[in-house]
Design an enzyme around this catalytic site. Structure first.
Site, PDB file in Angstrom:
ATOM      1  N   LYS A   1      -2.069   4.409   6.097  1.00 26.34           N
ATOM      2  CA  LYS A   1      -1.280   6.351   6.710  1.00 26.34           C
ATOM      3  C   LYS A   1      -0.465   5.848   6.107  1.00 26.34           C
ATOM      4  CE  LYS A   1      -1.097   6.804  11.506  1.00 26.34           C
ATOM      5  NZ  LYS A   1      -0.708   6.265  12.747  1.00 26.34           N
ATOM      6  N   ILE A   2      -0.461   7.366   5.357  1.00 24.05           N
ATOM      7  CA  ILE A   2       0.393   7.815   4.459  1.00 24.05           C
ATOM      8  C   ILE A   2       0.606   9.879   4.201  1.00 24.05           C
ATOM      9  CG2 ILE A   2      -0.076   8.835   1.885  1.00 24.05           C
ATOM     10  CD1 ILE A   2      -1.680   6.675   1.360  1.00 24.05           C
TER      11      ILE A   2
END
Ligand code: G3P
Length: 223
Positions: free
Chosen positions: A83-84
């Site tokens: 998750k960015i």
């Protein structure tokens, strides 16, 4: 439609998994912090029974730091989706991860244009946070059909994870809009199964069953 479970609570994930409701899991630092246990320990336990993508979030905000964390987190389990956050550094990291075969989930998306950028960068997943849009007076769900349309117009492979879901209507509307995935908190999943007419109907059938006279002994037919 795929269901991801939006929690880091292993017991809740296991219950939903045993009911066939878990195609993947999304976590974030706030969800992990609620559990009072180590981050890696939780992720490894989830991965021991969930085979679909498990989102694990980076906390670095610069490109180099994100890439360091992405490579490390991706090594924890076989089914990680990193998750960015939706920033230029984040999108650069998403592009690099795509080149390295690391799955990504672009988080904290609030507009169709951000969704377009995430797909363009090569994100595996993109998470629009609809509940948080509702919180600031926008109808969060309004952006979902637009993102579905934009992705379809250009054949982007990025999957839409409708996130920040707060109640069953969010899931219903996400499904109607054709979103690939809803990531659902366990309490919302519990609310989805409930209907007062189902409860009333079960009670009535049970009550009526008790009124059925016992079966007469079947007659024996001699030869
Ligand atoms: O998946 C994103 C979600 O965890 C955020 O939800 O309720 O904190 O806005 P919420």
């Amino acid at each position: 439609m795929k269901f991801f479970i939006d929690t880091a609570n292993v017991q809740a994930i296991r219950e939903a998994h045993d009911r066939g409701m878990v195609d993947g899991v999304t976590t974030n630092p706030s969800l992990v912090a609620k559990e009072g246990r180590g981050f890696k320990e939780i992720v490894l336990e989830i991965a021991s029974f969930v085979k679909g993508p498990i989102s694990i979030e980076v906390v670095a905000t610069d490109y180099e730091g994100m890439m360091r964390e992405a490579r490390d987190l991706n090594g924890w389990i076989d089914n990680a989706a990193i998750k960015i956050p939706m920033t230029w550094d984040g999108l650069k990291a998403v592009r690099k991860c795509a080149d390295e075969g690391i799955k990504t989930n672009v988080t904290l998306c609030f507009s169709p244009n951000q969704a377009l950028l995430a797909a363009k960068a090569g994100a595996t997943f993109m998470s629009p946070f609809i509940g948080r849009l509702d919180d600031v007076g926008h109808v969060g769900m309004d952006i979902i059909p637009d993102i579905v349309q934009i992705y379809s117009n250009y054949g982007y492979k990025t999957e839409i994870i409708v996130a920040s879901i707060r109640h069953p209507v969010h899931v219903y509307e996400a499904a109607l809009a054709g979103a690939h995935i809803a990531t659902i908190p366990p309490d919302v999943l519990d609310k989805m199964v409930k209907h007062p007419l189902t409860d009333v109907g079960i009670e009535k059938f049970l009550a009526d069953y008790k009124k059925i006279p016992p079966a007469a002994e079947p007659k024996k037919h001699g030869r």
